[in-house]
Design an enzyme around this catalytic site. Structure first.
Site, mmCIF file in Angstrom:
data_model
loop_
_atom_site.group_PDB
_atom_site.id
_atom_site.type_symbol
_atom_site.label_atom_id
_atom_site.label_comp_id
_atom_site.label_asym_id
_atom_site.label_seq_id
_atom_site.Cartn_x
_atom_site.Cartn_y
_atom_site.Cartn_z
ATOM 1 N N HIS A 140 30.234 -2.672 16.733
ATOM 2 C CA HIS A 140 30.823 -1.628 17.564
ATOM 3 C C HIS A 140 32.348 -1.624 17.436
ATOM 4 C CE1 HIS A 140 31.894 -0.079 21.768
ATOM 5 N NE2 HIS A 140 31.265 0.928 21.193
ATOM 6 N N ARG A 141 32.894 -0.567 16.844
ATOM 7 C CA ARG A 141 34.327 -0.470 16.556
ATOM 8 C C ARG A 141 34.778 -1.632 15.660
ATOM 9 N NH1 ARG A 141 36.199 0.701 22.853
ATOM 10 N NH2 ARG A 141 34.380 2.012 23.342
ATOM 11 N N GLU A 178 30.061 0.841 13.449
ATOM 12 C CA GLU A 178 30.324 2.048 14.246
ATOM 13 C C GLU A 178 31.811 2.189 14.471
ATOM 14 O OE1 GLU A 178 31.080 4.207 18.108
ATOM 15 O OE2 GLU A 178 31.604 2.161 17.498
ATOM 16 N N ASP A 209 35.124 5.382 15.656
ATOM 17 C CA ASP A 209 35.406 6.655 16.321
ATOM 18 C C ASP A 209 36.507 7.432 15.599
ATOM 19 O OD1 ASP A 209 33.902 5.851 18.937
ATOM 20 O OD2 ASP A 209 35.325 4.219 18.598
ATOM 21 N N HIS A 249 39.433 4.946 19.503
ATOM 22 C CA HIS A 249 38.428 5.360 20.490
ATOM 23 C C HIS A 249 38.975 6.372 21.490
ATOM 24 C CE1 HIS A 249 36.173 5.083 24.311
ATOM 25 N NE2 HIS A 249 35.129 5.028 23.506
ATOM 26 N N GLU A 281 31.454 8.300 14.826
ATOM 27 C CA GLU A 281 31.384 9.046 16.091
ATOM 28 C C GLU A 281 32.526 10.049 16.179
ATOM 29 O OE1 GLU A 281 31.631 8.593 20.943
ATOM 30 O OE2 GLU A 281 31.061 6.831 19.763
ATOM 31 N N LYS A 311 34.867 12.102 18.226
ATOM 32 C CA LYS A 311 35.370 12.069 19.601
ATOM 33 C C LYS A 311 35.961 13.427 19.986
ATOM 34 C CE LYS A 311 35.392 8.818 21.751
ATOM 35 N NZ LYS A 311 34.365 8.243 22.660
ATOM 36 N N ASP A 362 29.906 -5.646 20.318
ATOM 37 C CA ASP A 362 31.264 -6.062 19.987
ATOM 38 C C ASP A 362 31.275 -7.418 19.277
ATOM 39 O OD1 ASP A 362 32.140 -3.803 21.376
ATOM 40 O OD2 ASP A 362 32.425 -4.909 23.250
#
Length: 242
Positions: A6-7, A33, A35, A48, A108, A110, A228
């Protein structure tokens, strides 16, 4: 059950930075993943929040600054002094890191708060130019962006994001339409989700940072989790969930 960083490896590195992605690129996990926002001069950047305040030493909206202006700020020191000098990455830079790996890439969009005109099309163009069509899933809370992806590139996988439980999740998936649903853990464990699993819809759950729900999520049929701490949960799942 698959793991997405995640990120990037954001529990141990500043989120959405080159350092976080380089660490994640070395892990034997399924995916990554991150953003995407768009700058004043139309550049696709990885961050993000709509504003840079939380993850840099600067202030202001991404949309109000050029890439050159954003590159004046430090996106690593807020996390730890050892990451001083991390700059905001572009989408191209991040995709380039994973060009030689086999990771699945969750991009993703945003655009649910700020409507970045043309951003979806730019992302699709870059993905296509880099021949990554089969290695990405485009996700968003903005369902219009999901629909745009399906109109322009129906072969590319999409994932609709939802924060709250859905009364009829299968109807939502069909009406958008989308290939996958990305939701929170308590939504995934609701009885109403069984219809999705029975229909073979891909369900991914965010953001899982401990082992607490892993067995329950695997049992109901969740395809993947976002975490994370990808390395920590990979080791746990390998040792305890085979």
């Amino acid at each position: 059950m698959k793991i997405y960083a995640h990120r990037g490896s954001s529990g141990t590195h500043p989120e959405n930075t080159i350092a976080a992605f380089l660490d994640a690129s070395k892990l034997p996990i399924h995916g990554i993943e991150f953003d995407v926002h768009m700058t004043k001069d139309g550049e696709l950047v990885i961050i993000h929040d709509e504003k840079i305040d939380r993850t840099s030493n600067g202030k202001g909206y991404v949309k109000d600054m050029t890439l050159a202006e954003l590159r004046n700020y430090d996106f690593g020191s807020w996390f730890s002094p050892q990451f001083k000098g991390e700059h905001i990455p572009t989408l191209y830079e991040v995709l380039d890191i994973f060009s030689e790996t086999s990771h699945h890439l969750n991009i993703e969009l945003k655009s649910d708060v700020i409507d970045y005109q043309g951003m979806t099309e730019k992302v699709l163009d870059l993905v296509g130019n880099l021949n990554l069509d089969t290695r990405v899933v485009i996700s968003s809370f903005n369902l219009d962006a999901i629909r745009t992806v399906k109109e322009l590139a129906p072969h590319i996988e999409t994932g609709a994001l939802f924060m709250k439980p859905l009364k009829d999740p299968l109807e939502y998936v069909r009406n958008i339409p989308t290939d996958a649903l990305h939701i929170k853990v308590r939504s995934a464990l609701r009885p109403s989700m069984r219809q999705l699993f029975n229909e073979g819809v891909i369900v991914r759950v965010f953001t899982i940072n401990t082992a607490k729900y892993l067995s329950a999520l695997k049992e109901v049929g969740v395809d993947a989790i976002f975490t994370d701490y990808p390395e920590k949960l990979y080791v746990y799942m390998k040792n305890h969930m085979n």
